[in-house]
Design an enzyme around this catalytic site. Structure first.
Site, short mmCIF file in Angstrom:
data_model
loop_
_atom_site.label_atom_id
_atom_site.label_comp_id
_atom_site.label_asym_id
_atom_site.label_seq_id
_atom_site.Cartn_x
_atom_site.Cartn_y
_atom_site.Cartn_z
N HIS A 24 0.86 -1.20 0.00
CA HIS A 24 0.00 0.00 0.00
C HIS A 24 0.88 1.24 0.00
O HIS A 24 1.46 1.60 1.03
CB HIS A 24 -0.90 0.01 1.24
CG HIS A 24 -1.82 1.20 1.33
ND1 HIS A 24 -3.13 1.09 1.73
CD2 HIS A 24 -1.62 2.52 1.09
CE1 HIS A 24 -3.70 2.28 1.72
NE2 HIS A 24 -2.81 3.18 1.34
N HIS A 26 1.44 5.42 -1.84
CA HIS A 26 1.02 6.53 -2.71
C HIS A 26 2.27 7.10 -3.38
O HIS A 26 3.10 7.72 -2.72
CB HIS A 26 0.33 7.62 -1.89
CG HIS A 26 -0.89 7.12 -1.19
ND1 HIS A 26 -2.14 7.15 -1.76
CD2 HIS A 26 -1.05 6.51 0.01
CE1 HIS A 26 -3.01 6.61 -0.94
NE2 HIS A 26 -2.38 6.20 0.15
N LEU A 27 2.39 6.86 -4.69
CA LEU A 27 3.56 7.37 -5.40
C LEU A 27 3.32 8.77 -5.96
O LEU A 27 4.27 9.44 -6.34
CB LEU A 27 3.94 6.42 -6.54
CG LEU A 27 4.31 4.99 -6.14
CD1 LEU A 27 4.61 4.17 -7.39
CD2 LEU A 27 5.50 4.97 -5.19
N ARG A 28 2.03 9.18 -6.02
CA ARG A 28 1.66 10.44 -6.68
C ARG A 28 2.05 10.38 -8.16
O ARG A 28 2.19 9.32 -8.73
CB ARG A 28 2.27 11.66 -5.96
CG ARG A 28 2.03 11.70 -4.46
CD ARG A 28 0.57 11.75 -4.05
NE ARG A 28 0.43 12.06 -2.63
CZ ARG A 28 -0.52 11.58 -1.85
NH1 ARG A 28 -1.43 10.72 -2.31
NH2 ARG A 28 -0.59 11.94 -0.58
N ASN A 52 -5.37 7.01 -6.06
CA ASN A 52 -6.07 8.27 -5.74
C ASN A 52 -5.33 9.50 -6.27
O ASN A 52 -4.98 10.41 -5.54
CB ASN A 52 -6.34 8.39 -4.23
CG ASN A 52 -5.09 8.44 -3.39
OD1 ASN A 52 -4.05 7.91 -3.76
ND2 ASN A 52 -5.16 9.11 -2.24
N LYS A 111 -9.62 -0.54 -5.52
CA LYS A 111 -9.62 0.16 -4.24
C LYS A 111 -10.94 0.89 -4.00
O LYS A 111 -11.39 1.65 -4.85
CB LYS A 111 -8.46 1.17 -4.23
CG LYS A 111 -8.32 1.99 -2.96
CD LYS A 111 -7.81 1.15 -1.80
CE LYS A 111 -7.86 1.89 -0.48
NZ LYS A 111 -6.72 2.74 -0.21
N HIS A 148 -10.37 1.44 2.07
CA HIS A 148 -10.15 2.47 3.10
C HIS A 148 -11.39 2.40 3.99
O HIS A 148 -12.45 2.91 3.62
CB HIS A 148 -9.98 3.86 2.49
CG HIS A 148 -9.74 4.90 3.55
ND1 HIS A 148 -8.53 5.53 3.74
CD2 HIS A 148 -10.57 5.39 4.52
CE1 HIS A 148 -8.63 6.36 4.76
NE2 HIS A 148 -9.85 6.29 5.25
N HIS A 186 -4.50 -0.23 6.10
CA HIS A 186 -4.00 0.61 7.20
C HIS A 186 -4.91 0.58 8.43
O HIS A 186 -5.47 1.58 8.83
CB HIS A 186 -3.75 2.05 6.74
CG HIS A 186 -4.84 2.71 5.92
ND1 HIS A 186 -6.16 2.62 6.22
CD2 HIS A 186 -4.75 3.50 4.82
CE1 HIS A 186 -6.86 3.32 5.34
NE2 HIS A 186 -6.02 3.85 4.47
N LEU A 231 -4.94 9.59 7.89
CA LEU A 231 -6.20 8.88 8.03
C LEU A 231 -6.01 7.41 7.71
O LEU A 231 -5.23 7.11 6.82
CB LEU A 231 -7.26 9.50 7.11
CG LEU A 231 -7.72 10.90 7.56
CD1 LEU A 231 -8.55 11.57 6.48
CD2 LEU A 231 -8.49 10.82 8.87
N ASP A 259 1.53 2.78 3.46
CA ASP A 259 0.67 3.96 3.27
C ASP A 259 1.53 5.23 3.26
O ASP A 259 1.08 6.29 3.70
CB ASP A 259 -0.42 4.04 4.35
CG ASP A 259 -1.49 5.08 3.99
OD1 ASP A 259 -1.62 5.43 2.81
OD2 ASP A 259 -2.17 5.56 4.92
N HIS A 263 2.94 14.71 1.11
CA HIS A 263 2.31 16.01 0.88
C HIS A 263 3.40 17.05 1.07
O HIS A 263 4.27 16.88 1.95
CB HIS A 263 1.19 16.27 1.90
CG HIS A 263 0.00 15.38 1.74
ND1 HIS A 263 -1.00 15.62 0.83
CD2 HIS A 263 -0.34 14.22 2.36
CE1 HIS A 263 -1.92 14.67 0.89
NE2 HIS A 263 -1.54 13.80 1.82
N ALA A 275 -4.01 15.10 5.22
CA ALA A 275 -3.75 13.83 5.89
C ALA A 275 -2.75 13.02 5.09
O ALA A 275 -2.92 12.85 3.88
CB ALA A 275 -5.06 13.05 6.02
N1 LIG Z 1 -3.43 7.96 4.63
C1 LIG Z 1 -3.58 9.25 4.46
O1 LIG Z 1 -3.71 9.98 5.45
N2 LIG Z 1 -3.57 9.82 3.24
C2 LIG Z 1 -3.52 9.14 1.97
C3 LIG Z 1 -4.84 8.56 1.59
C4 LIG Z 1 -5.20 7.30 2.36
O2 LIG Z 1 -4.50 6.30 2.31
O3 LIG Z 1 -6.25 7.28 3.01
C5 LIG Z 1 -3.07 10.13 0.91
O4 LIG Z 1 -3.24 9.85 -0.29
O5 LIG Z 1 -2.51 11.17 1.26
ZN LIG Z 2 -3.20 5.15 1.62
ZN LIG Z 3 -6.66 5.23 3.02
#
Ligand SMILES: NC(=O)N[C@@H](CC(=O)O)C(=O)O
Ligand SMILES: [Zn+2]
Ligand SMILES: [Zn+2]
Length: 356
Positions: A24, A26-28, A52, A111, A148, A186, A231, A259, A263, A275
């Protein structure tokens, strides 16, 4: 930092484990991929890439294009990981797209974000029942559902949103689609641990390093720390203890998902901060610290390198990595495209380091 006294202490200075995967992350996108991919490529072999983006990755064609951008971002790196792509479930997802996904070589899961639950989830699902035909198609083609797991109802307290989601939505879905493989992502509560433990082998969970390392006191006592805000939100220490127990239990239902969610620093240190916690720069090292403090370093390999692959029905990695006890200091900031981010434990020292 940690609440539990160690059960026993293994004094090892070097630990070799099967190469881990991150289930899990997030690479953006765009120029952010330079940092996120470089961090993941240091030692993970496969990573489950969250969909996302804005706009989200909703089709197999979107996932193919995103995958190409990730692969391109890795071209100059000394080693590469394999991006395992996911689709973002929306109210408009149909069974035909699920069949396309299952037939593709690179989409490994779908997802579910309840609409408005977290970062970039505006396109998420508003009416879960309306999606039952899609979930039936996923069960049929054996494509895992990643969740999620938080409700978004205004009247439900933010600390209760995971438990209420489990009671209202997850339990009924798992019962209605017994053949559907589900990962509750998560997890943060004792309730989630219990639910996953008691469910059959189709249900598993990922656990982040930060939910093992911290509880809500770490975020709120003595000042508010925006870099601990994610989150689902950090919970009470009793929940943290339950997660520690689950992660180090040797149960194949619990496995590594960082996760890691970058940011820009300015977007977290703000009036209305985003978050997400960035752990990609030291992911396995954070887990190693926690497992060591719990006297459970011998359980790290299963959690980080075996159970996720088994659940996704992929081969376990055949090579290994070596962690050395070697203290290093986390940089105060890391690049995030044209901006910068504040990594978890910025400026602090970490006890373990992966040998090249
Ligand atoms: N975990 C987080 O707080 N943020 C994640 C989104 C997610 O996994 O819920 C994100 O994309 O920034
Ligand atoms: Zn996530
Ligand atoms: Zn999430």
């Amino acid at each position: 930092m940690l609440f539990c006294p160690p059960r026993y202490r293994l004094h090892v200075n070097e630990l070799t484990i099967t190469r881990p995967d991150d289930w899990h992350v997030h690479l953006r996108d765009g120029s952010a991929l330079e940092q996120t991919c470089a961090d993941m490529a240091r030692y993970f072999n496969r990573v489950i890439v969250m969909p996302n983006l804005t706009p989200p990755v909703v089709s197999v064609a979107d996932a193919a294009a995103y995958r190409d951008r990730i692969v391109a971002a890795m071209s100059g790196l000394p080693r590469q990981f394999e991006p395992l792509m996911t689709l973002y479930l929306t109210d408009r997802t149909d069974a035909a797209e699920i069949q396309l996904a299952a037939a593709s070589e690179f989409v490994h899961a779908v997802k579910l974000y309840p609409a408005g639950a977290t970062t970039n989830s505006d396109a998420g699902v508003a009416e879960l029942d309306a999606l039952f035909p899609v979930l039936a198609a996923m069960e049929e083609v054996d494509l895992p559902l990643l969740i999620h797991g938080e409700v978004t109802d205004h009247e439900i307290d933010i600390f209760d949103r995971e438990k209420v989601f489990i009671d209202r939505h997850l339990a009924p879905i798992a019962e209605r689609f017994p053949g559907l493989r589900i990962v509750l992502e998560h997890i943060t509560t004792r309730d989630a641990v219990q639910f996953v433990r008691e469910a059959d082998s189709h249900v598993a969970a990922t656990i982040t390093a930060h939910h093992l390392m911290f509880n809500r006191n770490d975020m709120l006592v003595g000042g508010i720390r925006p870099h601990y805000y994610c989150l689902p939100i950090l919970k009470r220490n009793v929940h943290q203890n339950e997660l520690m127990e689950a992660a180090t239990s040797g149960s194949p239902k619990f496995f590594l998902g960082t996760d890691s969610a970058p940011h820009a620093t300015g977007r977290k240190e703000a009036d209305c901060g985003c978050a997400g916690i960035y752990t990609g720069h030291a992911a396995i090292e954070f887990y190693a610290e926690v497992f060591e403090q719990l006297g459970a370093l011998d359980k790290l390999e299963g959690f980080a390198s075996h159970f996720g692959a088994d659940f996704y029905r992929l081969p376990r990695n055949s090579d290994s990595i070596t962690l050395r006890r070697e203290s290093w200091t986390v940089p105060q900031q890391l690049p995030l495209g044209e901006d910068y981010l504040t990594p978890l434990a910025a400026g602090e020292s970490i006890a373990w380091r992966v040998a090249n």
